[in-house]
Design a protein around this motif. Structure first.
Motif, PDB file in Angstrom:
ATOM      1  N   HIS A 296      -6.202  11.858  -4.424  1.00  0.00           N
ATOM      2  CA  HIS A 296      -7.285  11.201  -4.043  1.00  0.00           C
ATOM      3  C   HIS A 296      -6.492   9.986  -3.056  1.00  0.00           C
ATOM      4  O   HIS A 296      -7.221   9.378  -2.358  1.00  0.00           O
ATOM      5  N   GLU A 297      -5.610   9.298  -3.852  1.00  0.00           N
ATOM      6  CA  GLU A 297      -4.929   8.303  -3.391  1.00  0.00           C
ATOM      7  C   GLU A 297      -3.914   8.436  -2.179  1.00  0.00           C
ATOM      8  O   GLU A 297      -3.220   7.544  -1.795  1.00  0.00           O
TER       9      GLU A 297
ATOM     10  N   MET B 255      -0.793   9.541  -2.406  1.00  0.00           N
ATOM     11  CA  MET B 255       0.590   9.075  -2.751  1.00  0.00           C
ATOM     12  C   MET B 255       1.377  10.250  -2.524  1.00  0.00           C
ATOM     13  O   MET B 255       1.363  11.549  -2.841  1.00  0.00           O
TER      14      MET B 255
ATOM     15  N   GLN C 117      -5.586  12.054  -9.179  1.00  0.00           N
ATOM     16  CA  GLN C 117      -5.104  10.712  -8.840  1.00  0.00           C
ATOM     17  C   GLN C 117      -4.202  10.629  -7.420  1.00  0.00           C
ATOM     18  O   GLN C 117      -4.473  10.272  -6.455  1.00  0.00           O
TER      19      GLN C 117
ATOM     20  N   SER D 206       0.960  -1.205  -0.016  1.00  0.00           N
ATOM     21  CA  SER D 206      -0.036  -0.033  -0.063  1.00  0.00           C
ATOM     22  C   SER D 206       0.812   1.298  -0.202  1.00  0.00           C
ATOM     23  O   SER D 206       0.313   2.268   0.051  1.00  0.00           O
TER      24      SER D 206
END
Length: 303
Positions: free
Chosen positions: A272-273, A275, A269, A226
């Motif tokens: 949202h993730e 990251m 992206q 993850s």
């Protein structure tokens, strides 16, 4: 203490050559699972602000300049990513070398600071072939600086810069980019692997097509379970206008419309993730997070 030519140049530029202070490149490390990622400073660039701002409507441009305190010149850092897996020392891009700008080209000094020599680099993957990312491939004698490395580049990026028609079709301000890229890529033509969007180029490292800044620009997602980090190259080219107004067309992208679409999608992206990112031209060492802020985004430096 022995100082390299590049170190002496950096000290002189800083006005401290007489003190013989050691060159200390800005760097930082983080981990993704068992992998270590290091941001190595290749120095910085000095660019006219118009290079980014020219396509922006005058009213928006004035507001952005005031909001972010931008002057006539932009001085973005150049953060080269080193990924160490235990078996491999992988560079993403190789910096500007000695021929582009005197304020850049310090990658070898940065590698020395982390105890690595050019011969220790096992793999090099290119985000794209602009001067500050690929001109450091060779030394002043046109010899390869990383003689034992295996090289990788996106197929579309290779095809564009090695096409003999590119030098005649690229816009006039980027002609030297085309000449320099073709010359350097020719040096590794017998030792290059090509990849396409979505392919895993190394264990835990996947290519992500982020076209627009150049015709074949690639970002790389480093993932273990993850935990993930996106090495974004120049598809998000700064931490101010690119984030606050990702849909604006900017002059640093060869295809401005595609660049804006790519930037908008990727920022959505990443935010949202949740990251992590390592940005070549993001402020400081480029390591941090991107989160939503109003109608745009903001960069939060982690280290």
């Amino acid at each position: 203490m022995t100082l390299s030519r590049r170190k002496l140049l950096s000290l002189s530029a800083a006005g401290v050559a007489g003190s013989l202070l050691p060159y200390k490149p800005l760097m930082a490390q983080t981990e993704i699972g068992t992998y270590t990622l290091t941001s190595l400073s290749d120095g910085s660039l000095t660019l006219p602000a118009s290079m980014v701002l020219a396509p922006i409507p005058e009213g928006d441009k004035t507001g952005a300049i005031e909001a972010f305190g931008l002057g006539e010149a932009l001085t973005p850092p150049c953060n080269v990513t080193l990924l160490q897996t235990g078996e491999r020392n992988i560079l993403f891009d190789v910096g500007a070398g000695s021929e582009f700008m005197s304020s850049a080209g310090f990658l070898l000094d940065a590698l020395d600071e982390v105890g690595l020599s050019p011969e220790d680099i096992t793999d090099i993957a290119f985000t794209h072939a602009h001067p500050d990312h690929i001109w450091g491939l060779v030394d002043d004698f046109d010899d390869l600086l990383f003689p034992d490395a295996k090289y990788m580049i996106g197929q579309a990026e290779w095809d564009y810069w090695t096409n003999p028609e590119t030098v005649d079709t690229i816009d006039e301000g980027r002609t030297t980019f085309a000449v320099g890229a073709a010359r350097r890529l020719a040096r590794i033509a017998d030792n290059i692997t090509f990849f396409n969007d979505g392919e895993e180029i190394l264990p835990g490292v996947a290519a992500r097509a982020t076209f627009g800044h150049t015709p074949g620009h690639i970002a790389f997602e480093v993932r273990q379970g993850s935990n993930a980090m996106m090495i974004i190259g120049d598809c998000i080219g700064n931490d101010h206008i690119a984030l606050a107004h990702p849909t604006w067309k900017t002059g640093s992208d060869q295809d401005m419309e595609m660049g804006a679409a790519t930037r908008t999608s990727l920022l959505d992206q990443i935010a949202h993730e949740q990251m992590s990112v390592l940005g070549f031209h993001l402020k400081g060492n480029g390591i941090g997070r991107i989160e939503a802020a109003g109608d745009g985004y903001r960069f939060i430096q982690d280290i």
